[in-house]
Design a protein around this motif. Structure first.
Motif, PDB file in Angstrom:
ATOM      1  N   GLN A 157      -3.348  -1.634  -0.544  1.00 43.61           N
ATOM      2  CA  GLN A 157      -2.134  -2.359  -0.923  1.00 43.61           C
ATOM      3  C   GLN A 157      -1.470  -2.995   0.290  1.00 43.61           C
ATOM      4  O   GLN A 157      -1.057  -4.149   0.256  1.00 43.61           O
ATOM      5  N   ILE A 158      -1.378  -2.252   1.364  1.00 40.43           N
ATOM      6  CA  ILE A 158      -0.737  -2.760   2.579  1.00 40.43           C
ATOM      7  C   ILE A 158      -1.525  -3.929   3.159  1.00 40.43           C
ATOM      8  O   ILE A 158      -0.961  -4.925   3.588  1.00 40.43           O
TER       9      ILE A 158
ATOM     10  N   LEU B 297       1.224 -11.443  -1.000  1.00 43.21           N
ATOM     11  CA  LEU B 297       1.140 -12.565  -0.067  1.00 43.21           C
ATOM     12  C   LEU B 297       1.709 -12.217   1.302  1.00 43.21           C
ATOM     13  O   LEU B 297       1.447 -12.909   2.281  1.00 43.21           O
ATOM     14  N   SER B 298       2.485 -11.154   1.397  1.00 46.09           N
ATOM     15  CA  SER B 298       2.996 -10.729   2.703  1.00 46.09           C
ATOM     16  C   SER B 298       2.122  -9.626   3.306  1.00 46.09           C
ATOM     17  O   SER B 298       2.493  -9.016   4.309  1.00 46.09           O
TER      18      SER B 298
ATOM     19  N   GLY C 210      -2.079   2.152  13.326  1.00 45.11           N
ATOM     20  CA  GLY C 210      -1.754   2.669  12.000  1.00 45.11           C
ATOM     21  C   GLY C 210      -0.837   1.725  11.242  1.00 45.11           C
ATOM     22  O   GLY C 210      -0.875   0.514  11.437  1.00 45.11           O
ATOM     23  N   ILE C 211      -0.019   2.286  10.390  1.00 46.69           N
ATOM     24  CA  ILE C 211       0.928   1.513   9.593  1.00 46.69           C
ATOM     25  C   ILE C 211       2.337   1.996   9.903  1.00 46.69           C
ATOM     26  O   ILE C 211       2.519   3.069  10.484  1.00 46.69           O
ATOM     27  N   THR C 212       3.314   1.224   9.489  1.00 51.86           N
ATOM     28  CA  THR C 212       4.703   1.620   9.733  1.00 51.86           C
ATOM     29  C   THR C 212       5.251   2.384   8.529  1.00 51.86           C
ATOM     30  O   THR C 212       4.751   2.218   7.403  1.00 51.86           O
ATOM     31  N   PRO C 213       6.284   3.188   8.741  1.00 50.34           N
ATOM     32  CA  PRO C 213       6.915   3.863   7.603  1.00 50.34           C
ATOM     33  C   PRO C 213       7.409   2.860   6.552  1.00 50.34           C
ATOM     34  O   PRO C 213       7.314   3.119   5.351  1.00 50.34           O
TER      35      PRO C 213
ATOM     36  N   ARG D 200       7.088   0.596   1.105  1.00 51.83           N
ATOM     37  CA  ARG D 200       6.983  -0.623   0.302  1.00 51.83           C
ATOM     38  C   ARG D 200       5.731  -0.575  -0.586  1.00 51.83           C
ATOM     39  O   ARG D 200       5.785  -0.871  -1.774  1.00 51.83           O
ATOM     40  N   ALA D 201       4.606  -0.160  -0.003  1.00 52.23           N
ATOM     41  CA  ALA D 201       3.357  -0.093  -0.769  1.00 52.23           C
ATOM     42  C   ALA D 201       3.439   0.951  -1.871  1.00 52.23           C
ATOM     43  O   ALA D 201       3.023   0.707  -3.009  1.00 52.23           O
TER      44      ALA D 201
END
Length: 163
Positions: free
Chosen positions: A21-22, A27-28, A93-96, A101-102
């Motif tokens: 999803q991330i 589109l973002s 990695g990813i941000t909190p 959001r995902a």
């Protein structure tokens, strides 16, 4: 870029769903941002996840002109950007914020997905073809629990085995 991932029933499959999803859910999403917004290389890009009984796959997909596969003028083309994309994901990695959001988006679309006739047919068809144990419904309890978790460390723990 197909990558072999774990079995259908591993706990980490939920982390893969969130990562998907991330990376390409909107589109973002990260992949679209890197390839389209920042570099103008493609109109279509996404990631796809498939889980089966004993194996699965994670694929990055992008459509581009042949001339832009390796280079975009003096800048990198789609292939080097995708490799850098994966390296950055592994390193940073990813941000909190991305995680929340995902998970919010996935929670909102979850009911629609489990009621989608095409998804149900695919799920049941694969179970029949591969002679898997039959279920009366999607295996959704773990998914719901994962999406309800608000702890960033849950993702960080699973990320180490995913990315």
């Amino acid at each position: 870029f197909p990558v072999t991932i774990g079995r259908m029933y591993l706990k980490e499959r939920f982390a893969w769903i969130v990562l998907n999803q991330i990376l390409s859910g909107t589109l973002s999403a990260r992949l679209f941002t890197v390839l389209r917004e920042e570099n103008g290389l493609t109109y279509t890009s996404n990631t796809e996840i498939k889980f089966y009984e004993s194996i699965g796959s994670f694929t990055l997909y992008a459509e581009t002109e042949r001339s832009k596969l390796f280079h975009n003028g003096k800048k990198p083309g789609v292939l080097p950007l995708c490799i850098q994309f994966i390296e950055d994901l592994y390193k940073d990695g990813i941000t909190p914020k991305e995680l929340e959001r995902a998970k919010g988006y996935l929670s909102g679309t979850h009911i629609q997905d489990i009621e989608d006739g095409e998804d149900i047919v695919e799920y049941n068809g694969l179970r029949e073809i591969f002679n898997m144990e039959k279920h009366t419904e999607y295996p959704i309890v773990g998914y719901r629990d994962f999406l309800k978790s608000s702890l960033y460390r849950d993702w960080e723990t699973d990320r180490k085995s995913v990315v």
